[in-house]
Scaffold this motif. Structure first.
Motif, short mmCIF file in Angstrom:
data_model
loop_
_atom_site.label_atom_id
_atom_site.label_comp_id
_atom_site.label_asym_id
_atom_site.label_seq_id
_atom_site.Cartn_x
_atom_site.Cartn_y
_atom_site.Cartn_z
N VAL A 35 0.87 -1.18 0.00
CA VAL A 35 0.00 0.00 0.00
C VAL A 35 0.90 1.22 0.00
O VAL A 35 1.68 1.42 0.93
N CYS A 36 0.81 2.00 -1.06
CA CYS A 36 1.71 3.15 -1.25
C CYS A 36 0.91 4.44 -1.07
O CYS A 36 -0.29 4.49 -1.32
N ARG A 37 1.63 5.48 -0.70
CA ARG A 37 0.95 6.77 -0.52
C ARG A 37 0.30 7.24 -1.83
O ARG A 37 -0.71 7.93 -1.82
N GLY A 57 -2.95 -0.22 -6.60
CA GLY A 57 -1.92 -1.18 -6.16
C GLY A 57 -0.83 -1.38 -7.18
O GLY A 57 -1.07 -1.93 -8.25
N HIS A 58 0.38 -0.95 -6.85
CA HIS A 58 1.49 -1.07 -7.80
C HIS A 58 2.74 -1.61 -7.12
O HIS A 58 3.86 -1.31 -7.52
N GLU A 59 2.54 -2.38 -6.07
CA GLU A 59 3.66 -3.10 -5.44
C GLU A 59 3.23 -4.56 -5.35
O GLU A 59 3.04 -5.10 -4.27
N LEU A 144 8.90 -2.75 -4.22
CA LEU A 144 8.52 -2.47 -5.60
C LEU A 144 8.14 -1.02 -5.89
O LEU A 144 8.10 -0.61 -7.04
N CYS A 145 7.87 -0.25 -4.83
CA CYS A 145 7.73 1.19 -5.09
C CYS A 145 8.53 1.96 -4.06
O CYS A 145 9.41 2.73 -4.41
N ALA A 146 8.23 1.72 -2.78
CA ALA A 146 8.99 2.38 -1.73
C ALA A 146 10.48 2.16 -1.99
O ALA A 146 11.30 3.07 -1.85
ZN LIG Z 1 4.11 3.93 -5.00
#
Ligand SMILES: [Zn+2]
Ligand SMILES: [Zn+2]
Length: 325
Positions: A35-37, A57-59, A144-146
């Protein structure tokens, strides 16, 4: 479950009993999704609207169940990660100059393409990456994103020894470990009163941790701002040494207040970082197990996605939130 994609018609696995994938694409069974900002900015309407409805959702960490025709880099059963960058055209001026993160036709996972708050996800196989064996599904998701975009921001921050991180959440807790590994001195800035967050930063090897409105013990050679708070730009510039670099790593920020030119004078640099390239992904996924970068995660059931977003909005997550179907 219907997988509907713009321009691709409707793919309905239930009609056929087996999921399908278009040429060049993979279908993965989602094992975990961070869960990304950015998800929060999308849900809160703070980014220009893409196609709605959209699955955020992109991680995404998942296992390939179906490969479309022409896919040669991945096979059924591979464990893969699907990040924010979902498609580029390969031919615009940015793509041709090694900056596909700025592609004029880019499509992003969980924004333009349905993402990983789901049991299945479809992705272009050319934008998915094998996950290092050292990580469990849940541990790998925040990389995957952070991790990837955090790492891009870290590289943009230059070689300076004293690095400030504003907002000690999912990205900062990963990048702090890389920076400590690189023998940098890391100064972590949190919300005032977040004693647990400051202790977490020290536990990860940060040289100092304190409130974001407090002066660090030494001027900063660079600072990365992960919190979506415009006034932190002024704060970070005011703590930067001459030639210091301040990097804004988020996709959205509240307005930046006006500030006196002397804060930028002496060759200080203010810049943003946008998206990621596939090379960023390859580089970071190779580096992370060598550091080794350890992820701290808070798990949520997929059905509790809204609660996870709420906890992120209210600053109740330590490390990174991850949904598990
Ligand atoms: Zn992100
Ligand atoms: Zn392009």
């Amino acid at each position: 479950m219907a997988l509907t994609r713009a321009g691709a018609g409707s793919l309905e696995p239930s009609d056929r009993d087996i999921p399908v994938a278009l040429p060049g694409e993979i279908l993965v069974r989602v094992r975990a999704c961070g869960v990304c900002r950015t998800d929060l900015h999308i849900v809160d309407g703070e980014l220009p609207p893409a196609e709605i409805p959209i699955v955020p959702g992109h991680e995404i960490v998942g296992v390939v169940e179906v490969v479309g025709d022409g896919v040669t880099n991945l096979a059924v059963g591979d464990r893969v990660g699907i990040p924010w960058l979902g498609y580029t055209d390969g031919e615009c001026a940015f793509c041709r100059s090694g900056r596909e993160n700025l592609c004029v036709s880019a499509r992003f996972t969980g924004y333009h393409n349905d993402g990983g708050y789901a049991e299945f996800a479809v992705a272009d196989a050319a934008y998915a990456f094998k996950i290092p064996d050292a990580y469990s599904d849940v541990e790998a998701a925040p990389l995957l994103c952070a991790g990837l975009i955090g790492y891009r921001a870290y590289r943009m921050a230059g070689e300076g020894r004293r690095l400030g991180l504003y907002g000690f959440g999912a990205a900062a807790h990963l990048i702090a470990q890389v920076a400590v590994h690189d023998k940098r001195e890391v100064f972590a800035f949190t919300r005032a009163g977040d004693d647990a967050g400051q202790q977490f930063a020290r536990d990860l090897g940060c040289a100092w941790a304190g409130a974001s409105n407090v002066a660090p013990p030494e001027p900063l050679d660079a600072a990365i701002i992960f919190a979506p708070v415009g006034p932190l730009v002024v704060e970070a510039l005011s703590r930067a040494a001459p030639a210091g670099i301040v990097v804004c790593a988020g996709i959205h920020m509240s307005d930046i207040p006006s500030f006196p030119y002397r804060l930028l004078w002496e060759e200080r640099v203010l810049r943003s970082v946008a998206n990621l390239t596939r090379q960023d992904a390859r580089d970071f996924l190779a580096l992370a197990p060598r550091v080794p970068v350890k992820t701290r995660v808070q798990r949520y059931a997929l059905a509790d996605a809204n609660r996870a977003l709420g906890d992120l909005r209210d600053g109740r997550i330590s490390g990174a939130a991850v949904l598990v179907p």
